[in-house]
Write a protein that holds these residues in place. Structure first.
Motif, PDB file in Angstrom:
ATOM      1  N   THR A  64       0.859  -1.187   0.000  1.00  0.00           N
ATOM      2  CA  THR A  64       0.000   0.000   0.000  1.00  0.00           C
ATOM      3  C   THR A  64       0.891   1.232   0.000  1.00  0.00           C
ATOM      4  OG1 THR A  64      -1.663  -1.212   1.271  1.00  0.00           O
ATOM      5  CG2 THR A  64      -1.881   1.181   1.192  1.00  0.00           C
ATOM      6  N   LEU A  65       0.691   2.108  -0.968  1.00  0.00           N
ATOM      7  CA  LEU A  65       1.403   3.383  -1.070  1.00  0.00           C
ATOM      8  C   LEU A  65       0.403   4.489  -0.790  1.00  0.00           C
ATOM      9  CD1 LEU A  65       3.282   2.584  -4.348  1.00  0.00           C
ATOM     10  CD2 LEU A  65       4.409   3.258  -2.237  1.00  0.00           C
ATOM     11  N   THR A  66       0.734   5.364   0.168  1.00  0.00           N
ATOM     12  CA  THR A  66      -0.197   6.424   0.554  1.00  0.00           C
ATOM     13  C   THR A  66       0.530   7.761   0.635  1.00  0.00           C
ATOM     14  OG1 THR A  66      -1.297   4.766   1.950  1.00  0.00           O
ATOM     15  CG2 THR A  66      -1.973   7.038   2.227  1.00  0.00           C
ATOM     16  N   ALA A  67      -0.040   8.770  -0.017  1.00  0.00           N
ATOM     17  CA  ALA A  67       0.480  10.132   0.081  1.00  0.00           C
ATOM     18  C   ALA A  67       0.085  10.698   1.439  1.00  0.00           C
ATOM     19  CB  ALA A  67      -0.091  10.994  -1.034  1.00  0.00           C
ATOM     20  N   GLN A  68       1.043  11.263   2.161  1.00  0.00           N
ATOM     21  CA  GLN A  68       0.801  11.822   3.480  1.00  0.00           C
ATOM     22  C   GLN A  68       0.645  13.351   3.380  1.00  0.00           C
ATOM     23  OE1 GLN A  68       0.562   9.557   6.263  1.00  0.00           O
ATOM     24  NE2 GLN A  68       0.489   8.294   4.420  1.00  0.00           N
ATOM     25  N   PRO A  69      -0.100  13.951   4.296  1.00  0.00           N
ATOM     26  CA  PRO A  69      -0.317  15.405   4.252  1.00  0.00           C
ATOM     27  C   PRO A  69       0.966  16.230   4.276  1.00  0.00           C
ATOM     28  CG  PRO A  69      -1.804  14.381   5.843  1.00  0.00           C
ATOM     29  CD  PRO A  69      -0.849  13.315   5.387  1.00  0.00           C
ATOM     30  N   ASP A  70       2.042  15.704   4.878  1.00  0.00           N
ATOM     31  CA  ASP A  70       3.291  16.466   4.969  1.00  0.00           C
ATOM     32  C   ASP A  70       4.186  16.304   3.737  1.00  0.00           C
ATOM     33  OD1 ASP A  70       4.189  13.866   5.299  1.00  0.00           O
ATOM     34  OD2 ASP A  70       5.139  14.222   7.251  1.00  0.00           O
ATOM     35  N   GLY A  71       3.688  15.631   2.687  1.00  0.00           N
ATOM     36  CA  GLY A  71       4.460  15.461   1.463  1.00  0.00           C
ATOM     37  C   GLY A  71       5.278  14.185   1.412  1.00  0.00           C
ATOM     38  N   THR A  72       5.297  13.417   2.500  1.00  0.00           N
ATOM     39  CA  THR A  72       5.988  12.136   2.493  1.00  0.00           C
ATOM     40  C   THR A  72       5.060  11.087   1.864  1.00  0.00           C
ATOM     41  OG1 THR A  72       5.198  11.504   4.701  1.00  0.00           O
ATOM     42  CG2 THR A  72       7.304  12.705   4.586  1.00  0.00           C
ATOM     43  N   VAL A  73       5.611   9.915   1.613  1.00  0.00           N
ATOM     44  CA  VAL A  73       4.838   8.783   1.102  1.00  0.00           C
ATOM     45  C   VAL A  73       5.094   7.611   2.026  1.00  0.00           C
ATOM     46  CG1 VAL A  73       4.551   7.153  -0.808  1.00  0.00           C
ATOM     47  CG2 VAL A  73       4.917   9.582  -1.289  1.00  0.00           C
ATOM     48  N   ARG A  74       4.039   6.942   2.412  1.00  0.00           N
ATOM     49  CA  ARG A  74       4.162   5.771   3.278  1.00  0.00           C
ATOM     50  C   ARG A  74       3.924   4.516   2.442  1.00  0.00           C
ATOM     51  NH1 ARG A  74       0.558   4.443   8.615  1.00  0.00           N
ATOM     52  NH2 ARG A  74       1.793   2.658   9.326  1.00  0.00           N
ATOM     53  N   GLN A  75       4.810   3.537   2.610  1.00  0.00           N
ATOM     54  CA  GLN A  75       4.664   2.259   1.931  1.00  0.00           C
ATOM     55  C   GLN A  75       4.635   1.164   2.990  1.00  0.00           C
ATOM     56  OE1 GLN A  75       7.843   1.045  -0.739  1.00  0.00           O
ATOM     57  NE2 GLN A  75       6.489  -0.365  -1.787  1.00  0.00           N
ATOM     58  N   VAL A  76       3.561   0.394   2.981  1.00  0.00           N
ATOM     59  CA  VAL A  76       3.401  -0.706   3.924  1.00  0.00           C
ATOM     60  C   VAL A  76       3.331  -1.999   3.127  1.00  0.00           C
ATOM     61  CG1 VAL A  76       1.917  -1.734   5.692  1.00  0.00           C
ATOM     62  CG2 VAL A  76       2.211   0.747   5.600  1.00  0.00           C
ATOM     63  N   GLY A  77       4.157  -2.974   3.504  1.00  0.00           N
ATOM     64  CA  GLY A  77       4.157  -4.288   2.874  1.00  0.00           C
ATOM     65  C   GLY A  77       3.644  -5.320   3.859  1.00  0.00           C
ATOM     66  N   GLU A  78       2.724  -6.168   3.407  1.00  0.00           N
ATOM     67  CA  GLU A  78       2.110  -7.179   4.273  1.00  0.00           C
ATOM     68  C   GLU A  78       2.032  -8.514   3.542  1.00  0.00           C
ATOM     69  OE1 GLU A  78      -1.313  -4.829   6.595  1.00  0.00           O
ATOM     70  OE2 GLU A  78      -1.355  -4.546   4.411  1.00  0.00           O
ATOM     71  N   THR A  79       1.937  -9.591   4.332  1.00  0.00           N
ATOM     72  CA  THR A  79       1.733 -10.926   3.767  1.00  0.00           C
ATOM     73  C   THR A  79       0.567 -11.596   4.489  1.00  0.00           C
ATOM     74  OG1 THR A  79       3.331 -11.902   5.306  1.00  0.00           O
ATOM     75  CG2 THR A  79       4.151 -11.273   3.127  1.00  0.00           C
ATOM     76  N   SER A  80      -0.024 -12.573   3.779  1.00  0.00           N
ATOM     77  CA  SER A  80      -1.156 -13.312   4.336  1.00  0.00           C
ATOM     78  C   SER A  80      -1.164 -14.727   3.776  1.00  0.00           C
ATOM     79  CB  SER A  80      -2.471 -12.614   3.989  1.00  0.00           C
ATOM     80  OG  SER A  80      -3.572 -13.391   4.413  1.00  0.00           O
ATOM     81  N   GLY A  81      -1.488 -15.677   4.618  1.00  0.00           N
ATOM     82  CA  GLY A  81      -1.634 -17.061   4.176  1.00  0.00           C
ATOM     83  C   GLY A  81      -3.048 -17.363   3.718  1.00  0.00           C
ATOM     84  N   ASP A  82      -4.013 -16.562   4.174  1.00  0.00           N
ATOM     85  CA  ASP A  82      -5.421 -16.840   3.856  1.00  0.00           C
ATOM     86  C   ASP A  82      -6.150 -15.689   3.168  1.00  0.00           C
ATOM     87  OD1 ASP A  82      -5.723 -14.991   5.897  1.00  0.00           O
ATOM     88  OD2 ASP A  82      -6.586 -16.404   7.318  1.00  0.00           O
ATOM     89  N   GLY A  83      -5.497 -14.554   2.991  1.00  0.00           N
ATOM     90  CA  GLY A  83      -6.128 -13.403   2.360  1.00  0.00           C
ATOM     91  C   GLY A  83      -7.040 -12.628   3.297  1.00  0.00           C
ATOM     92  N   GLN A  84      -7.133 -13.062   4.550  1.00  0.00           N
ATOM     93  CA  GLN A  84      -7.976 -12.396   5.542  1.00  0.00           C
ATOM     94  C   GLN A  84      -7.152 -11.727   6.638  1.00  0.00           C
ATOM     95  OE1 GLN A  84     -11.370 -12.346   5.041  1.00  0.00           O
ATOM     96  NE2 GLN A  84     -10.841 -13.389   3.142  1.00  0.00           N
ATOM     97  N   THR A  85      -6.149 -12.447   7.121  1.00  0.00           N
ATOM     98  CA  THR A  85      -5.289 -11.960   8.193  1.00  0.00           C
ATOM     99  C   THR A  85      -3.953 -11.553   7.589  1.00  0.00           C
ATOM    100  OG1 THR A  85      -6.313 -13.594   9.648  1.00  0.00           O
ATOM    101  CG2 THR A  85      -4.274 -12.564  10.427  1.00  0.00           C
ATOM    102  N   TRP A  86      -3.542 -10.299   7.841  1.00  0.00           N
ATOM    103  CA  TRP A  86      -2.328  -9.770   7.231  1.00  0.00           C
ATOM    104  C   TRP A  86      -1.278  -9.485   8.289  1.00  0.00           C
ATOM    105  CZ3 TRP A  86      -1.754  -9.625   2.030  1.00  0.00           C
ATOM    106  CH2 TRP A  86      -2.922  -9.832   1.278  1.00  0.00           C
ATOM    107  N   THR A  87      -0.028  -9.827   7.994  1.00  0.00           N
ATOM    108  CA  THR A  87       1.106  -9.566   8.871  1.00  0.00           C
ATOM    109  C   THR A  87       2.007  -8.541   8.188  1.00  0.00           C
ATOM    110  OG1 THR A  87       1.034 -11.837   9.680  1.00  0.00           O
ATOM    111  CG2 THR A  87       3.076 -10.592  10.056  1.00  0.00           C
ATOM    112  N   ARG A  88       2.355  -7.505   8.912  1.00  0.00           N
ATOM    113  CA  ARG A  88       3.191  -6.440   8.365  1.00  0.00           C
ATOM    114  C   ARG A  88       4.627  -6.919   8.231  1.00  0.00           C
ATOM    115  NH1 ARG A  88       1.948  -0.773  10.611  1.00  0.00           N
ATOM    116  NH2 ARG A  88       0.147  -1.270   9.347  1.00  0.00           N
TER     117      ARG A  88
END
Length: 176
Positions: free
Chosen positions: A141-165
């Motif tokens: 997930t890439l998200t533009a932040q109000p301060d001009g930064t960009v946040r990137q979060v990477g996650e994995t899931s074995g079942d598509g329901q529960t995600w681990t960062r």
């Protein structure tokens, strides 16, 4: 006289071809709003862990191929993994696609779409160097932040329901 007839015959023959070529619609461009949904990520960045503020890498993100491709060059701060991502809005499906390739042989194909202030991409059936032989889903997930930064979060899931960062990175523009 013969030259005139030959030129006249050639003109009659070529006229329909010239008309057909000029009456075709122009090829599509990548100027529409959906092709611009990742423009917030274009730039020169230093990347930091969001929790500790430790620098983890550098990234250069450019618009290429007539504006159709967002191309990232990633370099880890510790001199480890380098990689590239190629991101494109795919007209037929109406979704974004990303191909991530890295110096450790990893290749991941993500598909997704816009979310509020960003883009979320998921890879189903991903195989990774993190857990050799394991099949799971990855999500970025890439998200533009109000301060001009960009946040990137990477996650994995074995079942598509529960995600681990796996990671949470904040991109800050490099001083010019």
């Amino acid at each position: 006289m013969r030259t005139r007839l030959t030129a006249f015959a050639a003109a009659l023959f070529l006229a329909p071809l010239a008309h057909a070529q000029t009456s075709q619609p122009p090829p599509p461009t990548c100027e529409a709003a959906e092709h611009r949904q990742l423009d917030f990520w274009i730039g020169e960045w230093d990347a930091f862990r969001s929790d500790t503020n430790a620098q983890v890498g550098r990234s250069s993100v450019t618009r290429e191929e007539a504006g159709c491709v967002i191309h990232e060059h990633w370099t880890a701060a510790n001199g480890g993994v380098t990689g590239q991502s190629f991101n494109i809005f795919e007209r037929m499906s109406g979704q974004w696609e990303q191909y991530w390739v890295s110096s450790n042989g990893e290749i991941t194909h993500y598909i997704g779409g816009p979310i509020e202030n960003g883009l979320q991409l998921t890879a189903v059936g991903d195989r990774s160097a993190i857990a050799p032989g394991a099949v799971f889903q990855s999500r970025v997930t890439l998200t533009a932040q109000p301060d001009g930064t960009v946040r990137q979060v990477g996650e994995t899931s074995g079942d598509g329901q529960t995600w681990t960062r796996r990671y949470d990175i904040t991109y800050r523009r490099r001083p010019e």
